[in-house]
Design a protein around this motif. Structure first.
Motif, PDB file in Angstrom:
ATOM      1  N   GLN A  29       0.829  -1.196   0.000  1.00 27.31           N
ATOM      2  CA  GLN A  29       0.000   0.000   0.000  1.00 27.31           C
ATOM      3  C   GLN A  29       0.871   1.257   0.000  1.00 27.31           C
ATOM      4  OE1 GLN A  29      -2.646   0.278   3.374  1.00 27.31           O
ATOM      5  NE2 GLN A  29      -3.472   2.245   2.762  1.00 27.31           N
ATOM      6  N   PHE A  30       1.937   1.243   0.797  1.00 28.19           N
ATOM      7  CA  PHE A  30       2.846   2.396   0.841  1.00 28.19           C
ATOM      8  C   PHE A  30       3.459   2.639  -0.536  1.00 28.19           C
ATOM      9  CE2 PHE A  30       6.973   4.376   1.329  1.00 28.19           C
ATOM     10  CZ  PHE A  30       6.703   5.434   2.177  1.00 28.19           C
ATOM     11  N   ILE A  31       3.891   1.564  -1.198  1.00 24.47           N
ATOM     12  CA  ILE A  31       4.508   1.691  -2.523  1.00 24.47           C
ATOM     13  C   ILE A  31       3.523   2.268  -3.525  1.00 24.47           C
ATOM     14  CG2 ILE A  31       5.473   0.390  -4.470  1.00 24.47           C
ATOM     15  CD1 ILE A  31       6.601  -1.574  -2.331  1.00 24.47           C
ATOM     16  N   ASN A  32       2.304   1.728  -3.523  1.00 31.28           N
ATOM     17  CA  ASN A  32       1.296   2.150  -4.510  1.00 31.28           C
ATOM     18  C   ASN A  32       0.812   3.577  -4.273  1.00 31.28           C
ATOM     19  OD1 ASN A  32       1.354  -0.337  -5.867  1.00 31.28           O
ATOM     20  ND2 ASN A  32      -0.123  -1.239  -4.444  1.00 31.28           N
ATOM     21  N   GLU A  33       0.902   4.033  -3.030  1.00 31.58           N
ATOM     22  CA  GLU A  33       0.409   5.371  -2.710  1.00 31.58           C
ATOM     23  C   GLU A  33       1.534   6.402  -2.619  1.00 31.58           C
ATOM     24  OE1 GLU A  33      -1.847   5.026   0.865  1.00 31.58           O
ATOM     25  OE2 GLU A  33      -3.500   3.913  -0.098  1.00 31.58           O
ATOM     26  N   PHE A  34       2.772   5.952  -2.797  1.00 28.19           N
ATOM     27  CA  PHE A  34       3.896   6.873  -2.665  1.00 28.19           C
ATOM     28  C   PHE A  34       3.797   7.962  -3.728  1.00 28.19           C
ATOM     29  CE2 PHE A  34       8.243   8.325  -3.549  1.00 28.19           C
ATOM     30  CZ  PHE A  34       8.640   8.668  -2.273  1.00 28.19           C
ATOM     31  N   GLY A  35       3.891   9.197  -3.275  1.00 29.57           N
ATOM     32  CA  GLY A  35       3.757  10.322  -4.209  1.00 29.57           C
ATOM     33  C   GLY A  35       4.846  11.337  -3.996  1.00 29.57           C
ATOM     34  N   GLY A  36       4.499  12.566  -4.181  1.00 31.63           N
ATOM     35  CA  GLY A  36       5.450  13.655  -3.984  1.00 31.63           C
ATOM     36  C   GLY A  36       6.397  13.858  -5.145  1.00 31.63           C
ATOM     37  N   GLY A  37       6.089  13.236  -6.299  1.00 31.21           N
ATOM     38  CA  GLY A  37       6.945  13.436  -7.460  1.00 31.21           C
ATOM     39  C   GLY A  37       8.315  12.812  -7.315  1.00 31.21           C
ATOM     40  N   LEU A  39      11.248   9.573  -7.193  1.00 33.89           N
ATOM     41  CA  LEU A  39      11.677   8.421  -7.959  1.00 33.89           C
ATOM     42  C   LEU A  39      11.494   7.159  -7.116  1.00 33.89           C
ATOM     43  CD1 LEU A  39      15.022   9.914  -9.312  1.00 33.89           C
ATOM     44  CD2 LEU A  39      13.006   9.391 -10.695  1.00 33.89           C
ATOM     45  N   PRO A  40      11.543   5.986  -7.752  1.00 35.96           N
ATOM     46  CA  PRO A  40      11.476   4.740  -6.974  1.00 35.96           C
ATOM     47  C   PRO A  40      12.531   4.666  -5.882  1.00 35.96           C
ATOM     48  CG  PRO A  40      11.140   4.265  -9.296  1.00 35.96           C
ATOM     49  CD  PRO A  40      11.484   5.725  -9.203  1.00 35.96           C
ATOM     50  N   MET A  41      13.731   5.212  -6.121  1.00 36.01           N
ATOM     51  CA  MET A  41      14.760   5.162  -5.083  1.00 36.01           C
ATOM     52  C   MET A  41      14.377   6.030  -3.886  1.00 36.01           C
ATOM     53  SD  MET A  41      18.014   7.381  -6.495  1.00 36.01           S
ATOM     54  CE  MET A  41      18.471   6.066  -7.625  1.00 36.01           C
ATOM     55  N   ASP A  42      13.567   7.077  -4.107  1.00 30.02           N
ATOM     56  CA  ASP A  42      13.075   7.870  -2.985  1.00 30.02           C
ATOM     57  C   ASP A  42      12.112   7.046  -2.133  1.00 30.02           C
ATOM     58  OD1 ASP A  42      14.438  10.239  -3.805  1.00 30.02           O
ATOM     59  OD2 ASP A  42      12.901  10.544  -5.343  1.00 30.02           O
ATOM     60  N   CYS A  43      11.271   6.263  -2.810  1.00 29.15           N
ATOM     61  CA  CYS A  43      10.348   5.372  -2.110  1.00 29.15           C
ATOM     62  C   CYS A  43      11.135   4.343  -1.296  1.00 29.15           C
ATOM     63  CB  CYS A  43       9.435   4.680  -3.120  1.00 29.15           C
ATOM     64  SG  CYS A  43       8.222   3.543  -2.402  1.00 29.15           S
ATOM     65  N   GLU A  44      12.179   3.795  -1.907  1.00 27.12           N
ATOM     66  CA  GLU A  44      13.014   2.795  -1.222  1.00 27.12           C
ATOM     67  C   GLU A  44      13.654   3.388   0.028  1.00 27.12           C
ATOM     68  OE1 GLU A  44      17.334   0.850  -2.124  1.00 27.12           O
ATOM     69  OE2 GLU A  44      15.849   0.630  -3.731  1.00 27.12           O
ATOM     70  N   ILE A  63      10.381  -6.252  -2.764  1.00 27.86           N
ATOM     71  CA  ILE A  63       8.933  -6.036  -2.864  1.00 27.86           C
ATOM     72  C   ILE A  63       8.654  -4.811  -3.730  1.00 27.86           C
ATOM     73  CG2 ILE A  63       6.830  -5.505  -1.578  1.00 27.86           C
ATOM     74  CD1 ILE A  63       8.088  -7.068   0.791  1.00 27.86           C
ATOM     75  N   LEU A  64       9.442  -3.755  -3.542  1.00 27.44           N
ATOM     76  CA  LEU A  64       9.309  -2.560  -4.383  1.00 27.44           C
ATOM     77  C   LEU A  64       9.521  -2.921  -5.845  1.00 27.44           C
ATOM     78  CD1 LEU A  64       9.115   0.536  -4.766  1.00 27.44           C
ATOM     79  CD2 LEU A  64      11.594   0.637  -4.342  1.00 27.44           C
ATOM     80  N   GLN A  65      10.550  -3.690  -6.120  1.00 24.17           N
ATOM     81  CA  GLN A  65      10.848  -4.095  -7.493  1.00 24.17           C
ATOM     82  C   GLN A  65       9.668  -4.852  -8.115  1.00 24.17           C
ATOM     83  OE1 GLN A  65      14.329  -6.616  -7.796  1.00 24.17           O
ATOM     84  NE2 GLN A  65      13.617  -7.498  -9.724  1.00 24.17           N
ATOM     85  N   THR A  66       9.105  -5.797  -7.370  1.00 20.86           N
ATOM     86  CA  THR A  66       7.990  -6.598  -7.885  1.00 20.86           C
ATOM     87  C   THR A  66       6.757  -5.743  -8.131  1.00 20.86           C
ATOM     88  OG1 THR A  66       8.805  -8.563  -6.725  1.00 20.86           O
ATOM     89  CG2 THR A  66       6.507  -8.590  -7.421  1.00 20.86           C
ATOM     90  N   GLN A  67       6.438  -4.874  -7.172  1.00 25.60           N
ATOM     91  CA  GLN A  67       5.244  -4.029  -7.309  1.00 25.60           C
ATOM     92  C   GLN A  67       5.361  -3.081  -8.495  1.00 25.60           C
ATOM     93  OE1 GLN A  67       2.249  -4.083  -5.387  1.00 25.60           O
ATOM     94  NE2 GLN A  67       3.191  -6.043  -4.907  1.00 25.60           N
ATOM     95  N   GLN A 162      15.525   0.503 -10.617  1.00 21.35           N
ATOM     96  CA  GLN A 162      14.624  -0.569 -11.000  1.00 21.35           C
ATOM     97  C   GLN A 162      15.023  -1.268 -12.297  1.00 21.35           C
ATOM     98  OE1 GLN A 162      12.082  -1.690  -8.985  1.00 21.35           O
ATOM     99  NE2 GLN A 162      13.141  -0.291  -7.608  1.00 21.35           N
ATOM    100  N   GLU A 163      15.602  -0.538 -13.221  1.00 20.84           N
ATOM    101  CA  GLU A 163      16.033  -1.149 -14.476  1.00 20.84           C
ATOM    102  C   GLU A 163      17.192  -0.352 -15.061  1.00 20.84           C
ATOM    103  OE1 GLU A 163      13.279  -0.815 -17.789  1.00 20.84           O
ATOM    104  OE2 GLU A 163      12.034   0.558 -16.628  1.00 20.84           O
ATOM    105  N   GLY A 164      17.788  -0.921 -16.097  1.00 21.18           N
ATOM    106  CA  GLY A 164      18.936  -0.270 -16.711  1.00 21.18           C
ATOM    107  C   GLY A 164      20.212  -1.073 -16.485  1.00 21.18           C
TER     108      GLY A 164
END
Length: 302
Positions: A29-37, A39-44, A63-67, A162-164
């Motif tokens: 839920q935290f991952i899906n609702e993470f906002g504030g503009g 990046l994924p690394m900010d969420c992590e 879990i972040l990667q999978t979601q 997440q990728e690259g």
């Protein structure tokens, strides 16, 4: 007194690996609702350092990667259809900023991974439909004939967890590190085994990380092989692993163990799919739970 303090500090440092359904749902839920503009690394960073500090950090990363992977798959068609507009937005703005972070900011605004955005723009700008060619440009940005775009693509590589090419290399190194850890611990436990290289020389195609030469018992269960996964074992991912790998191992070699080094969902070991002979662990089995076959002593020649 000092000894009890050390024990207390050690217990505090142990992070939780086996997650309940409630804990797993809160993380998703935290991952899906993470906002504030961000990046994924900010969420992590938020999850690891602020929100879920008692949980194994690498479990959160997985879990972040999978979601996000599932989210990207679901939205790929939408972003793909907007490639022309995204490229126009970049072209309109690239002369307004004298830095290399334009694509990173666009990725935040569009809620898309930076490398995914680069891939879309490169495909559209150079009319590339062959993924290997685009991957080559992402891996070697200096091949892009637009210097400013090349600099932006390079910055996106640094900003995408997440990728690259950088992320792929990191995951491959971590996977190999834990395979080596498995072999080291198996050797220390006195287990004799073939590794993947040995098995391929013997003609096997799908091979576990180690195939035990003499089967042993783990808590009364027969073990013929051990598979290492530098990942988190959620039920969906585990079912995929069964279909892609573990079913073949069980059919060919018998029961075995899969180690999810970064932990697993509490329901994963309870899946009926495991009844084919799969045991799930979050670490190498304790020596006290292992029973080895005793080889009979040969009679002394007279």
């Amino acid at each position: 007194m000092a000894q009890s303090a050390n024990v207390s500090d050690k217990s505090k440092s142990i992070k939780k690996k086996v997650l309940t359904s409630v804990e797993y749902a809160l993380i998703c839920q935290f991952i899906n609702e993470f906002g504030g503009g961000g990046l994924p690394m900010d969420c992590e960073l938020n999850m690891v350092n602020r929100v879920f500090t008692d949980i194994e950090p690498l479990a959160l990363v997985c879990i972040l990667q999978t979601q996000l992977y599932n989210k990207v798959r679901g939205q790929h068609w939408r972003h793909d259809n907007r490639a022309k507009k995204l490229l126009k937005n970049y072209d309109d703005q690239c002369h307004l900023y004298n830095d290399n972070n334009l694509l990173t900011r666009m990725a935040c605004a569009e809620s898309i991974n930076p490398i995914s955005l680069c891939r879309l723009l490169l495909q559209e700008k150079y009319d590339l439909r062959q993924r290997p060619i685009v991957s080559q440009l992402l891996k070697h940005p200096h091949l892009i004939n637009d210097a400013r775009l090349a600099a932006n693509v390079q910055q996106c590589s640094y900003s995408d967890n997440q990728e690259g090419p950088i992320t792929d290399l990191r995951r491959r190194i971590i996977g190999e590190e834990y395979e080596q850890k498995l072999k080291q611990l198996a050797n220390e436990a006195g287990i004799y085994f073939y590794d993947e290289r040995d098995l391929r020389r013997m003609g096997y195609d799908k091979t576990p990380d180690i195939k035990v030469i003499l089967p042993f018992l783990y808590k009364g269960l027969i073990v013929n092989w051990i598979e290492s996964k530098a990942n988190f074992g959620d039920p969906k991912s585990h079912k995929w692993n069964i279909q892609q790998q573990l079913l073949s191992y069980c059919n060919r070699f018998g029961p075995g163990i899969i180690i999810y080094w970064f932990g697993y969902h509490e329901k994963t070991p309870q899946l009926p799919d495991n009844s084919i002979g799969i045991t799930i662990l979050a670490d190498f089995p304790d020596r006290e739970h292992l029973d080895f076959m005793q080889m009979p002593e040969l009679p002394t020649p007279v």
